[in-house]
Design a protein around this motif. Structure first.
Motif, PDB file in Angstrom:
ATOM      1  N   ALA A  40      39.373  65.977  10.873  1.00 34.79           N
ATOM      2  CA  ALA A  40      38.291  65.229  11.644  1.00 34.79           C
ATOM      3  C   ALA A  40      38.740  64.191  12.386  1.00 34.79           C
ATOM      4  N   ALA A  41      40.125  63.749  11.905  1.00 33.68           N
ATOM      5  CA  ALA A  41      40.781  62.846  12.901  1.00 33.68           C
ATOM      6  C   ALA A  41      41.305  63.218  14.340  1.00 33.68           C
ATOM      7  N   GLN A  42      41.554  64.680  14.170  1.00 34.79           N
ATOM      8  CA  GLN A  42      41.905  65.231  15.471  1.00 34.79           C
ATOM      9  C   GLN A  42      40.681  65.369  16.446  1.00 34.79           C
ATOM     10  N   HIS A  43      39.550  65.627  15.827  1.00 34.48           N
ATOM     11  CA  HIS A  43      38.333  65.635  16.707  1.00 34.48           C
ATOM     12  C   HIS A  43      37.830  64.410  17.128  1.00 34.48           C
ATOM     13  N   LEU A  44      38.199  63.262  16.381  1.00 32.67           N
ATOM     14  CA  LEU A  44      37.942  61.691  16.997  1.00 32.67           C
ATOM     15  C   LEU A  44      38.798  61.286  18.132  1.00 32.67           C
ATOM     16  N   GLN A  45      39.633  62.054  18.167  1.00 35.34           N
ATOM     17  CA  GLN A  45      40.565  61.768  19.332  1.00 35.34           C
ATOM     18  C   GLN A  45      39.884  62.096  20.770  1.00 35.34           C
ATOM     19  N   GLN A  46      39.058  63.197  20.698  1.00 38.69           N
ATOM     20  CA  GLN A  46      38.529  63.918  21.759  1.00 38.69           C
ATOM     21  C   GLN A  46      37.106  63.430  21.940  1.00 38.69           C
ATOM     22  N   HIS A  47      36.504  63.280  20.947  1.00 35.75           N
ATOM     23  CA  HIS A  47      34.852  63.201  20.652  1.00 35.75           C
ATOM     24  C   HIS A  47      34.579  61.728  20.274  1.00 35.75           C
ATOM     25  N   ARG A  48      33.317  61.381  20.356  1.00 35.34           N
ATOM     26  CA  ARG A  48      32.618  60.220  19.725  1.00 35.34           C
ATOM     27  C   ARG A  48      31.405  60.619  19.093  1.00 35.34           C
ATOM     28  N   PRO A  49      31.537  61.252  17.951  1.00 37.90           N
ATOM     29  CA  PRO A  49      30.130  61.641  17.347  1.00 37.90           C
ATOM     30  C   PRO A  49      29.216  60.608  16.836  1.00 37.90           C
ATOM     31  N   GLY A  50      27.939  60.755  17.083  1.00 39.00           N
ATOM     32  CA  GLY A  50      27.077  59.412  16.646  1.00 39.00           C
ATOM     33  C   GLY A  50      26.669  59.688  15.067  1.00 39.00           C
ATOM     34  N   TYR A  51      26.672  61.135  14.535  1.00 36.97           N
ATOM     35  CA  TYR A  51      26.508  61.431  13.262  1.00 36.97           C
ATOM     36  C   TYR A  51      27.419  62.080  12.556  1.00 36.97           C
ATOM     37  N   ALA A  52      27.806  61.892  11.274  1.00 30.81           N
ATOM     38  CA  ALA A  52      28.644  62.696  10.544  1.00 30.81           C
ATOM     39  C   ALA A  52      28.053  63.056   9.022  1.00 30.81           C
ATOM     40  N   VAL A  53      28.277  64.440   8.681  1.00 30.26           N
ATOM     41  CA  VAL A  53      27.983  64.805   7.124  1.00 30.26           C
ATOM     42  C   VAL A  53      29.268  64.979   6.677  1.00 30.26           C
ATOM     43  N   VAL A  54      29.556  64.406   5.431  1.00 29.32           N
ATOM     44  CA  VAL A  54      30.707  64.377   4.751  1.00 29.32           C
ATOM     45  C   VAL A  54      30.607  64.813   3.421  1.00 29.32           C
ATOM     46  N   ASP A  55      31.376  65.757   3.056  1.00 31.28           N
ATOM     47  CA  ASP A  55      31.601  66.399   1.639  1.00 31.28           C
ATOM     48  C   ASP A  55      32.318  65.369   0.715  1.00 31.28           C
ATOM     49  N   LEU A  56      31.804  64.775  -0.505  1.00 28.19           N
ATOM     50  CA  LEU A  56      32.503  64.103  -1.233  1.00 28.19           C
ATOM     51  C   LEU A  56      33.797  64.508  -1.722  1.00 28.19           C
ATOM     52  N   LYS A  57      33.954  65.665  -2.100  1.00 27.33           N
ATOM     53  CA  LYS A  57      35.032  66.450  -2.829  1.00 27.33           C
ATOM     54  C   LYS A  57      35.477  67.318  -1.903  1.00 27.33           C
ATOM     55  N   LEU A  58      36.741  67.121  -1.247  1.00 31.19           N
ATOM     56  CA  LEU A  58      37.256  68.069  -0.067  1.00 31.19           C
ATOM     57  C   LEU A  58      38.451  68.718  -1.131  1.00 31.19           C
ATOM     58  N   GLY A  59      38.989  70.012  -0.630  1.00 30.88           N
ATOM     59  CA  GLY A  59      40.129  70.721  -0.865  1.00 30.88           C
ATOM     60  C   GLY A  59      41.171  69.707  -1.509  1.00 30.88           C
ATOM     61  N   GLY A  60      41.944  70.263  -2.295  1.00 28.04           N
ATOM     62  CA  GLY A  60      43.270  69.429  -2.660  1.00 28.04           C
ATOM     63  C   GLY A  60      42.947  68.217  -3.205  1.00 28.04           C
ATOM     64  N   ASN A  61      42.007  67.947  -3.995  1.00 30.94           N
ATOM     65  CA  ASN A  61      41.424  66.622  -4.532  1.00 30.94           C
ATOM     66  C   ASN A  61      41.493  65.508  -3.683  1.00 30.94           C
ATOM     67  N   ALA A  62      41.194  65.872  -2.233  1.00 30.24           N
ATOM     68  CA  ALA A  62      41.084  64.872  -1.267  1.00 30.24           C
ATOM     69  C   ALA A  62      39.522  64.326  -1.598  1.00 30.24           C
ATOM     70  N   SER A  63      39.473  62.819  -1.134  1.00 26.59           N
ATOM     71  CA  SER A  63      38.219  62.343  -1.199  1.00 26.59           C
ATOM     72  C   SER A  63      37.511  62.190  -0.013  1.00 26.59           C
ATOM     73  N   GLY A  64      36.167  62.515  -0.034  1.00 21.90           N
ATOM     74  CA  GLY A  64      35.294  62.304   1.390  1.00 21.90           C
ATOM     75  C   GLY A  64      35.289  60.890   1.662  1.00 21.90           C
ATOM     76  N   LEU A  65      35.296  59.906   0.640  1.00 12.91           N
ATOM     77  CA  LEU A  65      35.204  58.691   0.802  1.00 12.91           C
ATOM     78  C   LEU A  65      36.405  58.108   1.670  1.00 12.91           C
ATOM     79  N   ALA A  66      37.551  58.532   1.738  1.00 14.17           N
ATOM     80  CA  ALA A  66      38.443  58.212   2.704  1.00 14.17           C
ATOM     81  C   ALA A  66      37.998  58.711   4.229  1.00 14.17           C
ATOM     82  N   CYS A  67      37.154  59.671   4.163  1.00 15.96           N
ATOM     83  CA  CYS A  67      36.695  60.057   5.496  1.00 15.96           C
ATOM     84  C   CYS A  67      35.727  59.290   5.990  1.00 15.96           C
ATOM     85  N   VAL A  68      34.624  58.790   4.989  1.00 17.88           N
ATOM     86  CA  VAL A  68      33.846  57.957   5.461  1.00 17.88           C
ATOM     87  C   VAL A  68      34.393  56.541   5.810  1.00 17.88           C
TER      88      VAL A  68
END
Length: 178
Positions: A40-68
């Motif tokens: 997601a961070a890589q996409h943000l370097q090139q694009h400026r989305p107006g909308y995002a849909v984030v899964d709360l539990k990502l693989g490897g115990n990663a939290s979608g809250l950090a993405c938010v």
């Protein structure tokens, strides 16, 4: 790409992400897919989305809250919807505090998500459920939450829940009560 119709989907389930992405593309959105916060961070370097849909539990115990948090820091005006199969009051409150405009429990469809993008914070006309969640439903959800946390190890799940393994197996054999 115009930010007003650019959507970033952060979801580790590739099949679900593709399906959701195609559905939004049919509605006129340009969709970017990411399976992790790093993508997601890589996409943000090139694009400026107006909308995002984030899964709360990502693989490897990663939290979608950090993405938010990252998305909101990148653009405070971005409309962020959090999707989860493990809804809880605590994570809902945290998601909103971190910048999400709405928090939806799976299964949610494209209509639900698009309506959530239009959600205005602080609206008092919220539809209240007809009845409270039953104890059996809460138990079922807790069992499955712990199952996921233990990578579906029945013995470890039973130990963490403080019940006998056979009791847990019997509960899992029963159909979900709504």
């Amino acid at each position: 790409m115009p930010a007003d119709r650019l959507l970033l989907i952060i979801e580790d389930d590739a099949a679900f992400a593709r399906t959701l992405g195609r559905s939004f593309e049919r509605r006129g959105y340009t969709v970017l897919l990411a399976a992790s916060q790093e993508e997601a961070a890589q996409h943000l370097q090139q694009h400026r989305p107006g909308y995002a849909v984030v899964d709360l539990k990502l693989g490897g115990n990663a939290s979608g809250l950090a993405c938010v948090q990252m998305l909101h820091a990148h653009d405070e005006d971005m409309l962020i919807v959090v999707l989860t199969g493990f809804a809880s009051i605590t994570t809902a409150v945290e998601a909103i505090k971190l910048g999400a405009c709405q928090y939806l429990a799976k299964p949610s469809n494209t209509d639900d998500i698009e309506a959530a993008f239009g959600h205005v914070a602080g609206v008092s006309e919220v539809e209240l459920p007809a009845r409270a969640t039953s104890i059996k439903t809460l138990e079922w959800e807790r069992i499955h939450e712990v199952l996921v946390d233990t990578d579906f190890n029945i013995s470890e799940t039973a130990r963490r829940l403080g019940m006998h393994r056979r009791t847990l197996a019997r509960k899992l054999e029963k159909q979900r009560v709504k």
